[in-house]
Design an enzyme around this catalytic site. Sequence first.
Site, PDB file in Angstrom:
ATOM      1  N   ASP A  11       9.529  46.002   0.656  1.00  0.00           N
ATOM      2  CA  ASP A  11      10.864  46.480   0.287  1.00  0.00           C
ATOM      3  C   ASP A  11      10.889  46.611  -1.226  1.00  0.00           C
ATOM      4  O   ASP A  11      10.683  45.625  -1.939  1.00  0.00           O
ATOM      5  CB  ASP A  11      11.946  45.491   0.739  1.00  0.00           C
ATOM      6  CG  ASP A  11      12.092  45.444   2.252  1.00  0.00           C
ATOM      7  OD1 ASP A  11      11.920  46.500   2.891  1.00  0.00           O
ATOM      8  OD2 ASP A  11      12.374  44.366   2.798  1.00  0.00           O
ATOM      9  N   ASP A 130      18.505  50.413  11.801  1.00  0.00           N
ATOM     10  CA  ASP A 130      19.022  49.101  11.416  1.00  0.00           C
ATOM     11  C   ASP A 130      20.172  48.782  12.366  1.00  0.00           C
ATOM     12  O   ASP A 130      21.222  49.433  12.337  1.00  0.00           O
ATOM     13  CB  ASP A 130      19.522  49.111   9.970  1.00  0.00           C
ATOM     14  CG  ASP A 130      18.390  49.314   8.969  1.00  0.00           C
ATOM     15  OD1 ASP A 130      17.234  49.028   9.322  1.00  0.00           O
ATOM     16  OD2 ASP A 130      18.667  49.764   7.838  1.00  0.00           O
TER      17      ASP A 130
END
Length: 252
Positions: A11, A130
């Site tokens: 990330d 998500d």
Amino acid sequence: MLTKRIIPCLDIKNGRTVKGVNFEGLRDAGDPVELAKRYSEEGADELVFLDITATLEKRKTLVELVKRIAREINIPFTVGGGIKTVDEIEELLKAGADKVSLNSSIVKDPALISRASDAFGAQAIVAAVDAKRNEGSWNVYIKGGTEDTGLDALEWMQETEKRGAGEILLTSMDRDGTKAGFDIELLSKVNQLVTIPVIASGGAGTVKHCIDAVKEANADAVLAASIFHFREIEISDLKEEMLQAGIEVRPV
């Protein structure tokens, strides 16, 4: 039987690797190029690079960083974050990515999946979802987990397959960074509804969690970040224990 994959996730924020809990409270986890090289050498099967603030900051993914990482690794490499057009996908594939991960952009423009899949092949298009629990189901969130779309996650994942996605990267927002284990119920339900590979993301904390995601929920791959970044679990050890549990993995 296809081998199951171990996928470290980078990330990226401001050019550094970061990791948080439930998409918040980010802490520095190191240089992404160094981490990518390490994972490639240690036997990771693939690598995922997510520019986690690109959509919120309304800018494109960091193409130069993608090029630098691609030069250092010899495993498949998925890139995501702020990708909105077929031209941007082409730029990233030319920069060294093997696949692109699309999330916010395909919720807003589902036909982008078909256009991209037609242009580059389904194998290059990953639908990133998500998902967060909403009473008896799960909702799809976009913009780095900040916006609830109201879409039913299970229905949306079926649609992404129909439109030409070759893979689903499914992150449980409820489990992200908690190390409490993957959302087995969510993964199991998705795998009953789609035929394309599903990557489990969100909640890896132990070797058993990874084994459970494969054996109980039929995940095709397990993705994790902090357990690898901070050397809580070594990739070689995880693969050895998965083999002992009867799971086919690529040898280190």
